[in-house]
Design a protein around this motif. Structure first.
Motif, short mmCIF file in Angstrom:
data_model
loop_
_atom_site.label_atom_id
_atom_site.label_comp_id
_atom_site.label_asym_id
_atom_site.label_seq_id
_atom_site.Cartn_x
_atom_site.Cartn_y
_atom_site.Cartn_z
N GLU A 69 -13.82 3.14 2.49
CA GLU A 69 -12.77 2.24 2.96
C GLU A 69 -12.65 0.96 2.14
O GLU A 69 -11.61 0.30 2.14
CB GLU A 69 -12.99 1.88 4.44
CG GLU A 69 -14.28 1.13 4.71
CD GLU A 69 -14.47 0.81 6.17
OE1 GLU A 69 -15.46 0.13 6.50
OE2 GLU A 69 -13.63 1.22 6.99
N ARG A 99 -6.50 -4.68 5.93
CA ARG A 99 -5.11 -4.46 5.52
C ARG A 99 -5.04 -3.62 4.25
O ARG A 99 -4.20 -2.71 4.13
CB ARG A 99 -4.42 -5.81 5.32
CG ARG A 99 -2.97 -5.70 4.86
CD ARG A 99 -2.19 -6.97 5.17
NE ARG A 99 -2.59 -8.10 4.36
CZ ARG A 99 -2.03 -8.43 3.20
NH1 ARG A 99 -1.05 -7.67 2.69
NH2 ARG A 99 -2.42 -9.49 2.55
N GLU A 139 -5.90 0.02 5.06
CA GLU A 139 -4.79 0.70 5.71
C GLU A 139 -3.71 1.07 4.71
O GLU A 139 -3.15 2.18 4.76
CB GLU A 139 -4.21 -0.18 6.81
CG GLU A 139 -5.11 -0.33 8.03
CD GLU A 139 -4.52 -1.27 9.06
OE1 GLU A 139 -3.38 -1.75 8.84
OE2 GLU A 139 -5.19 -1.53 10.09
N GLU A 140 -3.41 0.15 3.80
CA GLU A 140 -2.40 0.46 2.80
C GLU A 140 -2.86 1.58 1.88
O GLU A 140 -2.08 2.48 1.53
CB GLU A 140 -2.07 -0.79 1.97
CG GLU A 140 -0.99 -0.54 0.92
CD GLU A 140 -0.63 -1.76 0.11
OE1 GLU A 140 -0.16 -1.58 -1.03
OE2 GLU A 140 -0.83 -2.89 0.61
N ALA A 187 -2.53 4.82 3.73
CA ALA A 187 -1.12 5.20 3.87
C ALA A 187 -0.56 5.75 2.56
O ALA A 187 0.18 6.75 2.56
CB ALA A 187 -0.30 4.00 4.34
#
Length: 552
Positions: free
Chosen positions: A252, A345, A348-349, A352
């Motif tokens: 991550e 953030r 997550e990007e 995605a």
């Protein structure tokens, strides 16, 4: 030639003994009479040194350079005089730009005939000086052992790089009293304590920090400390070169898929073991979307690698393991800003964007979308795979999709951008990692510079999976030229060339794939074959890699 025994030993025997003392097990070469004594030294050594002969001298040096990258000890290439050495210059230059530990021993016309026009008479050091740590001629047989020993020490010392020594033919063939050669140990130099404290305080105060890990983190054996530093502190990270895999794919904190946001919105960039070159925007971070320019901290393994053009806020040089450990200790003692929202953030990007790649990776268009090849390849890559990129446009897609599971598993040409390195790197990887999967990614353009060395893979029983994106073009040049001029020239290759048949003619195996649905089965056959195997995939030349810069 019949071997003659002497009480004294030849210059070749002395050179090989010095190299062996530094852990060299393989000599990469292409046959030449100027360097026969080095072959004799390899054959007569106890144990013998492996001789790996290739079909082009550049491949020998590329293989030795990749050996240095993978093993983190200098690789050895032996080149005959004149064109033997000049054929290796691009590979030596790649080692210079990549910081790869490498020793090249070259033949040289005899001293007694120098200046009279002997065969292949050339002053090699005058050509190689600008792209080596040292380029010199060994003038006497009794100096060979010491000079070669010094060359290996120098090549392995930060900042690592290539060393060239050539030896006049009469001295290399000559005899001198032998003596044991032992390799000394170079102790690492820690970074300055004041620099460490300044960097730690800047990092602790940052609200949106970004860590960049480059090749020298791996080369300096600092990958464990780097991963501990990143994960314990929770720092979002991107990697390049042999820094790839230090933070394993899927982690991550590895936010490569959110690179634009991470680079553009960070307020502090901590760049370790990578030059601030075109791959990192020449050291420009921040400034996107109204964000202020970021402070840049540049950390290198030696003072000469600190950027002179980017004006970093502060810098440090020295042993990189010590750097990571010392900075982490200071930051943990004094505390730091809360980075969880920022790293979350970016994570997550990244997730995605990775999910959005599914459509490309499974594209059914024909001719194949280059991304479809990686969609089929990724689930077939082993955790221990060594992935080698040799190409422009096709390998750019690899940089986007392939994230190694382990450090020291990604080889590319580095900032010099030299094509033709792939076969040499594949040879080195198969020898250095005999139990690992080795996958060579080839553009059809790049393959023309080295594909003949499939013969080397075959003769030396070195199975490699080769995957080609064949778009019949110099893709990295075709699209930019069209953008600049509205047309392109000298950018097209013959469409659907049967490079797989070339591999088969050289004793390997392979097949051409024109149906995207057959890419996966072809890769399975390649992986199971146990021979050098080329999967030649025809791709759509109208689908270039979407890049924002050409590096120019």
């Amino acid at each position: 030639m019949e071997r003659v025994d002497h009480d004294e030993v030849s210059g070749g025997v002395r050179a090989v003994a010095a190299a062996a003392a530094h852990g060299v097990e393989t000599m990469f070469t292409l046959s030449g009479a100027h360097v026969f004594p080095l072959y004799d030294g390899a054959v007569s050594a106890n144990p013998p040194m492996r001789l790996l002969d290739v079909r082009h001298e550049q491949t020998a040096v590329f293989a030795a350079e990749a050996t240095g990258k993978l093993t983190r000890t200098p690789g050895l290439a032996v080149l005959t005089a004149g064109p033997g050495v000049t054929n290796g210059i691009s590979a030596i230059t790649q080692a210079h730009f990549s910081g790869s530990p490498l020793v090249v021993l070259g033949g040289r016309a005899a001293t007694y005939s120098w200046g009279r026009g002997a065969l292949q008479e050339l002053d090699h050091p005058s050509l190689l000086g600008p792209v080596t740590k040292r380029a010199a001629t060994i003038g006497s047989v009794d100096k060979i052992a010491d000079e070669v020993d010094d060359a290996f020490r120098l090549a392995a010392a930060p900042h690592r790089g290539p060393v060239l020594l050539d030896v006049p033919m009469d001295e290399l063939y000559g005899d001198a009293e032998g003596r044991p050669v032992t390799a000394g140990e170079t102790l690492p130099s820690p970074p300055d304590a004041g620099d460490v404290d300044t960097i730690a305080r800047l990092l602790a105060a940052a609200e949106r920090p970004l860590v960049v890990l480059g090749t020298d983190v791996w080369s300096d054996r600092a990958e464990t400390a780097a991963l501990r530093f990143v994960t314990d502190l929770g720092l979002p990270t991107i990697t390049n070169g042999l820094g790839r895999g230090i933070v394993p794919g899927g982690h991550e904190l590895l936010v490569a898929r959110a690179r634009r946001t991470a680079v553009g919105e960070c307020d502090l960039a901590l760049v370790v073991g990578a030059p601030l070159d075109f791959r990192l925007g020449y050291g420009a971070f921040g400034g996107h979307g109204g964000a202020p320019d970021a402070r840049v901290v540049h950390v290198a393994d030696s003072p000469g690698q600190i950027s002179a053009h980017a004006d970093p806020a502060t810098s440090a040089a020295g042993d990189l393991t010590a750097f990571f450990d010392l900075v982490q200790t200071v930051v943990e003692q004094h505390g730091h800003a809360d980075w969880s929202a920022w790293s979350g953030r970016l994570a997550e990007e990244s997730a995605a964007r990775a999910a959005a790649d599914h459509e490309l990776l499974t594209s059914a268009v024909s001719p194949a979308h280059p991304a479809r090849i990686y969609g089929e390849l990724l689930p077939r890559l082993a955790d221990d795979a060594v992935v080698i990129g040799d190409g422009g446009d096709f390998v750019s897609w690899a940089g986007r999709f392939v994230e190694p599971a382990r450090p020291g598993s990604w080889l590319d040409p580095g900032p010099f951008g030299c094509l033709g390195a792939g076969l040499g790197a594949a040879i080195a990887a198969r020898i250095a990692r005999p139990s690992s999967q080795v996958v060579l990614l080839l553009g059809d353009g790049a393959s023309g510079m080295s594909l003949m060395d499939v013969d080397t893979l075959v003769r030396h029983d070195l199975p490699v999976v080769m995957v080609m994106g064949n778009n019949g073009a110099w893709g990295l040049e075709k699209q930019p030229m069209q953008m600049l001029y509205g047309y392109d020239v000298a950018a097209d290759l013959a469409p659907q060339t049967r490079y797989d048949e070339v591999v088969r003619a050289l004793g390997g195996a392979g097949e051409m794939v024109t149906d995207p649905r057959q890419i996966g089965p072809a890769l399975d056959r390649a992986c199971a074959s146990g021979v050098p195997y080329l999967v030649n995939v025809v791709t759509d030349p109208q689908i270039p890699y979407p890049r924002s810069t050409t590096g120019m």
